[in-house]
Design a protein around this motif. Structure first.
Motif, short mmCIF file in Angstrom:
data_model
loop_
_atom_site.label_atom_id
_atom_site.label_comp_id
_atom_site.label_asym_id
_atom_site.label_seq_id
_atom_site.Cartn_x
_atom_site.Cartn_y
_atom_site.Cartn_z
N CYS A 4 33.79 52.32 40.65
CA CYS A 4 34.12 51.13 39.89
C CYS A 4 35.24 50.41 40.63
O CYS A 4 36.36 50.92 40.71
CB CYS A 4 34.57 51.49 38.49
SG CYS A 4 35.24 50.10 37.55
N ALA A 5 34.90 49.28 41.20
CA ALA A 5 35.86 48.50 41.96
C ALA A 5 36.41 47.37 41.11
O ALA A 5 35.65 46.59 40.52
CB ALA A 5 35.20 47.93 43.21
N ALA A 6 37.73 47.29 41.02
CA ALA A 6 38.38 46.26 40.23
C ALA A 6 38.86 45.13 41.12
O ALA A 6 39.32 45.36 42.24
CB ALA A 6 39.56 46.87 39.48
N SER A 7 38.74 43.93 40.62
CA SER A 7 39.22 42.78 41.38
C SER A 7 39.83 41.76 40.43
O SER A 7 39.62 41.81 39.22
CB SER A 7 38.07 42.13 42.16
OG SER A 7 37.08 41.65 41.27
N GLY A 8 40.61 40.87 40.97
CA GLY A 8 41.22 39.83 40.16
C GLY A 8 42.65 40.13 39.76
O GLY A 8 43.37 39.24 39.33
N ARG A 9 43.04 41.39 39.87
CA ARG A 9 44.41 41.77 39.61
C ARG A 9 44.60 43.20 40.12
O ARG A 9 43.63 43.87 40.46
CB ARG A 9 44.77 41.69 38.13
CG ARG A 9 44.01 42.67 37.23
CD ARG A 9 44.72 42.86 35.90
NE ARG A 9 46.02 43.43 36.12
CZ ARG A 9 47.11 43.08 35.43
NH1 ARG A 9 47.03 42.16 34.47
NH2 ARG A 9 48.27 43.65 35.66
N THR A 10 45.83 43.67 40.12
CA THR A 10 46.12 45.04 40.52
C THR A 10 46.01 45.96 39.31
O THR A 10 46.61 45.68 38.27
CB THR A 10 47.53 45.14 41.12
OG1 THR A 10 47.61 44.33 42.28
CG2 THR A 10 47.83 46.59 41.49
#
Length: 121
Positions: free
Chosen positions: A22-28
């Motif tokens: 699960c890769a998160a993007s848009g913020r840390t």
């Protein structure tokens, strides 16, 4: 725009393994607890595994304990779910989540779109 994108799902025979990402993007997300829920056809969404943002505290549902392992790489904003000894009853859509406070919650701040895992007998 914040996004959680799952990958790694598929069809596998009973006893096999899969690794979900699960890769998160848009913020840390280093300050977010992250993990996985799943939903089988005709059933409610259920908690699978969750990991605290510090990477030291975690939880598993009884149904997957000893077979699944959750891990995360904060530098990559990614959480993983290694699934071994898969059973047909593990068949479900697996959803990634992220929440800044709760280790697991059915109402987290963020959900991914889900990835299908199918286990044949």
């Amino acid at each position: 725009q914040v996004q959680l994108v799952e990958s790694g799902g598929g069809l596998v025979q009973a006893g096999g393994s899969l690794r979900l990402s699960c890769a998160a993007s848009g913020r840390t997300f280093s300050g977010y607890n992250m993990g996985w829920y799943r939903q089988a056809p005709g059933k409610e969404r259920e908690f699978v595994a969750g990991m605290h943002w510090n990477g030291r505290n975690y939880a598993y549902s009884d149904s997957v304990k000893g077979r699944f392992t959750i891990s995360r790489d904060n530098a990559k904003n990614t959480v993983y779910l290694q699934m071994n000894s898969l059973k047909p009853e593990d068949t479900a859509i697996y959803y990634c989540y992220a929440d800044p406070i709760r280790l697991y919650s059915d109402r987290p701040d963020y959900w991914g779109q889900g990835t299908q895992v199918s286990v044949s007998s």
